[in-house]
Design a protein around this motif. Structure first.
Motif, PDB file in Angstrom:
ATOM      1  N   ARG A  81       2.261   5.388  -9.889  1.00 32.96           N
ATOM      2  CA  ARG A  81       1.101   5.517  -8.957  1.00 32.96           C
ATOM      3  C   ARG A  81       0.198   3.938  -8.723  1.00 32.96           C
ATOM      4  O   ARG A  81       0.315   3.973  -7.708  1.00 32.96           O
ATOM      5  N   LEU A  82       0.413   3.782  -9.828  1.00 33.91           N
ATOM      6  CA  LEU A  82      -0.470   2.230  -9.299  1.00 33.91           C
ATOM      7  C   LEU A  82       0.520   0.995  -9.051  1.00 33.91           C
ATOM      8  O   LEU A  82       0.231   0.230  -8.098  1.00 33.91           O
ATOM      9  N   ASP A  83       1.496   0.608  -9.297  1.00 33.16           N
ATOM     10  CA  ASP A  83       2.530   0.642  -8.631  1.00 33.16           C
ATOM     11  C   ASP A  83       2.772   0.354  -6.903  1.00 33.16           C
ATOM     12  O   ASP A  83       3.265  -0.237  -6.230  1.00 33.16           O
ATOM     13  N   ALA A  84       2.974   2.011  -7.122  1.00 32.21           N
ATOM     14  CA  ALA A  84       3.464   2.704  -5.650  1.00 32.21           C
ATOM     15  C   ALA A  84       2.062   1.863  -4.691  1.00 32.21           C
ATOM     16  O   ALA A  84       1.832   1.185  -3.464  1.00 32.21           O
ATOM     17  N   ILE A  85       0.168   2.007  -5.210  1.00 30.92           N
ATOM     18  CA  ILE A  85      -0.682   1.307  -4.656  1.00 30.92           C
ATOM     19  C   ILE A  85      -0.729  -0.597  -4.360  1.00 30.92           C
ATOM     20  O   ILE A  85      -0.806  -0.842  -3.287  1.00 30.92           O
ATOM     21  N   GLU A  86       0.086  -0.557  -5.356  1.00 33.58           N
ATOM     22  CA  GLU A  86       0.509  -2.598  -4.821  1.00 33.58           C
ATOM     23  C   GLU A  86       1.171  -3.040  -4.036  1.00 33.58           C
ATOM     24  O   GLU A  86       1.006  -3.503  -3.323  1.00 33.58           O
ATOM     25  N   ARG A  87       2.218  -1.513  -3.739  1.00 33.88           N
ATOM     26  CA  ARG A  87       3.326  -1.654  -3.054  1.00 33.88           C
ATOM     27  C   ARG A  87       2.601  -1.700  -1.313  1.00 33.88           C
ATOM     28  O   ARG A  87       2.899  -2.665  -0.441  1.00 33.88           O
ATOM     29  N   LEU A  88       1.747  -0.562  -1.408  1.00 37.15           N
ATOM     30  CA  LEU A  88       0.773  -0.922   0.197  1.00 37.15           C
ATOM     31  C   LEU A  88       0.623  -1.493  -0.010  1.00 37.15           C
ATOM     32  O   LEU A  88       0.195  -2.563   1.458  1.00 37.15           O
ATOM     33  N   ASN A  89      -0.510  -1.750  -0.972  1.00 39.95           N
ATOM     34  CA  ASN A  89      -1.025  -3.580  -0.571  1.00 39.95           C
ATOM     35  C   ASN A  89      -0.733  -4.254   0.335  1.00 39.95           C
ATOM     36  O   ASN A  89      -1.132  -5.229   0.917  1.00 39.95           O
ATOM     37  N   LYS A  90       0.801  -4.657  -0.414  1.00 40.70           N
ATOM     38  CA  LYS A  90       1.338  -5.235   0.366  1.00 40.70           C
ATOM     39  C   LYS A  90       1.692  -5.931   1.442  1.00 40.70           C
ATOM     40  O   LYS A  90       1.600  -6.888   2.107  1.00 40.70           O
ATOM     41  N   LEU A  91       2.313  -4.792   1.562  1.00 40.04           N
ATOM     42  CA  LEU A  91       2.530  -4.209   2.647  1.00 40.04           C
ATOM     43  C   LEU A  91       1.899  -4.337   3.989  1.00 40.04           C
ATOM     44  O   LEU A  91       1.795  -5.232   5.284  1.00 40.04           O
ATOM     45  N   LEU A  92       0.798  -3.963   3.595  1.00 42.29           N
ATOM     46  CA  LEU A  92      -1.249  -3.928   4.378  1.00 42.29           C
ATOM     47  C   LEU A  92      -1.183  -5.668   4.718  1.00 42.29           C
ATOM     48  O   LEU A  92      -1.694  -5.745   6.151  1.00 42.29           O
TER      49      LEU A  92
END
Length: 136
Positions: A81-92
């Protein structure tokens, strides 16, 4: 800069799915992988960030402007879950990055002179190779 923490929880859909990979028998009975969905156009992001995010050429962004991230690297649901949120952060962050404006430049006078001198030197060299047209 806008991050995932600035987005309301209701706009990000996080669900647990079964993952393949390491884990032995455990992987067949526990849903540890995370599937994150984020609808860009239905979000509360500023308009400019929405357009930049939808313009990104990323395979995780579908044609209907929905970000799909599947995190299944870890054996723990929380780490995924933390990995998915981190990847969304990088995309943003990638969408909000401003690119440097390129200003076209002209070559300097010395560079132009050097190029023309080299051309004339090569031209003289080739001229010397020609057969003589005068008959002695």
């Amino acid at each position: 800069m806008i991050t995932v923490e600035d987005i309301p929880d209701g706009e990000i859909d996080i669900s647990a799915i079964r993952a393949s990979g390491p884990g032995g028998q455990h992987v067949n009975k526990v849903s540890t992988a995370i599937h994150l969905r984020f609808d860009i156009m239905a979000s509360s992001l500023p308009t400019n960030v929405k357009t930049q995010l939808s313009r990104l050429s990323d395979r995780r962004i579908s044609a209907d402007n929905v970000v799909h991230i599947k995190a299944r690297q870890f054996r723990s649901r929380e780490k995924n879950r933390l990995d998915a949120i981190e990847r969304l952060n990088k995309l943003l962050a990638k969408a909000q990055m401003t690119r440097k404006v390129r200003r076209p430049t002209k070559p300097g006078k010395a560079a132009v002179r050097k190029r023309l001198d080299e051309k004339s030197r090569l031209g003289r060299k080739k001229e010397m190779r020609r057969k003589s047209t005068e008959w002695d």
